[in-house]
Design an enzyme around this catalytic site. Structure first.
Site, mmCIF file in Angstrom:
data_model
loop_
_atom_site.group_PDB
_atom_site.id
_atom_site.type_symbol
_atom_site.label_atom_id
_atom_site.label_comp_id
_atom_site.label_asym_id
_atom_site.label_seq_id
_atom_site.Cartn_x
_atom_site.Cartn_y
_atom_site.Cartn_z
ATOM 1 C CB ILE A 156 42.848 36.537 45.683
ATOM 2 C CG1 ILE A 156 43.186 36.173 44.223
ATOM 3 C CG2 ILE A 156 43.380 37.933 46.018
ATOM 4 C CD1 ILE A 156 42.510 37.089 43.172
ATOM 5 C CB SER A 157 46.973 32.610 45.063
ATOM 6 O OG SER A 157 46.345 31.558 45.749
ATOM 7 C CB ALA A 158 50.993 36.124 45.110
#
Ligand code: SAH
Length: 231
Positions: free
Chosen positions: A65-67
């Site tokens: 999951i992206s930051a």
């Protein structure tokens, strides 16, 4: 152990995360802040992860999951193309977090479509969204997530006002440019070793302009086989 009286609930932590992103100037739009507050990131990060920490987190299947700051930056870049009633496509929807945010941005008159090629991630993302602030959009069909190769987009609901790609493509897939509405915008990481987040704008006359926003590091937009066999 922290005493229960002083520990903050998940949504308090989510709220602090959003406040911090505002303080750093990554979130400027109050609509984006409101939507990120309404979709608790804690529901989308697998157990053992740190959902409110500003870093990508593993979600299995060689994906992350992206930051939070990347999600916020992409929502900001796409904000004008995520107005109520508009159509948004999220390629490589992974946990479904950003698709859920898109659904709240465009509202029940709009459409938010996620495309992800790992069926297990699609199932989990739907379960996550059911617990989130975007559950009504999932129930009424304004939000849907599909198992498919995102390099082909999702032609059934094209053209889109906004396209987000959550994995890095070696080059901009032609099918995605085609599925962009005139006046539409796509945000896509492009590159292999070195990647740039590109902003692709399709003007009303159909001409396309591309600019580099920032250097990034995403997992590759590739075939399912290549992704699952990467080490
Ligand atoms: N925005 C997502 C990002 C997940 S990482 C999130 O923050 O949760 C990128 C995702 O792209 C992974 O879930 C991966 O499985 C998916 N992906 C990679 N190549 C793909 C392809 N060709 N078609 C569909 N999904 C793809």
């Amino acid at each position: 152990m922290e005493h229960a009286l002083w520990s903050s609930g998940a949504s308090d932590k989510n709220k602090s995360m959003v406040e911090q992103l505002r303080r750093y100037g990554i979130i400027r739009s109050s609509k984006v802040a409101e939507v990120m507050e309404a979709v608790d990131r804690g529901l989308f990060v697998p157990p053992g992860g740190s959902p409110y920490f500003d870093s990508p987190m593993p979600i299995g299947y060689n994906a992350t999951i992206s930051a939070p700051h990347m999600h916020a930056a992409c929502l900001e870049l796409l904000e004008k193309n995520l107005q109520p009633g508009m159509r948004a496509l999220d390629v490589g929807s992974g946990t479904g977090y950003l698709t859920a945010c898109f659904a709240l941005m465009v509202g029940s008159e709009g459409r938010a479509v996620g495309v992800e090629h790992i069926p297990e991630l699609v199932d989990t993302s739907i379960e996550n969204i059911k617990k989130s602030g975007a559950a009504p959009q999932l129930n009424d069909g304004a939000l849907s997530i599909h198992v498919a190769d995102g390099r082909e987009g999702w032609p059934e609901l094209a053209p889109y006002d906004a396209i987000h790609v959550g994995a890095a493509a070696p080059q901009i897939p032609e099918a995605l440019v085609e599925q962009l509405k005139p006046g539409g915008r796509m945000v896509i990481p492009v590159g292999t070793m070195f990647q740039e987040l590109k902003v692709v704008d399709k003007k009303l006359d159909g001409t396309v302009s591309v600019r580099d926003e920032t250097s990034v590091r995403y997992v590759p937009l590739t075939s399912k086989e290549a992704q699952l066999h990467a080490n």
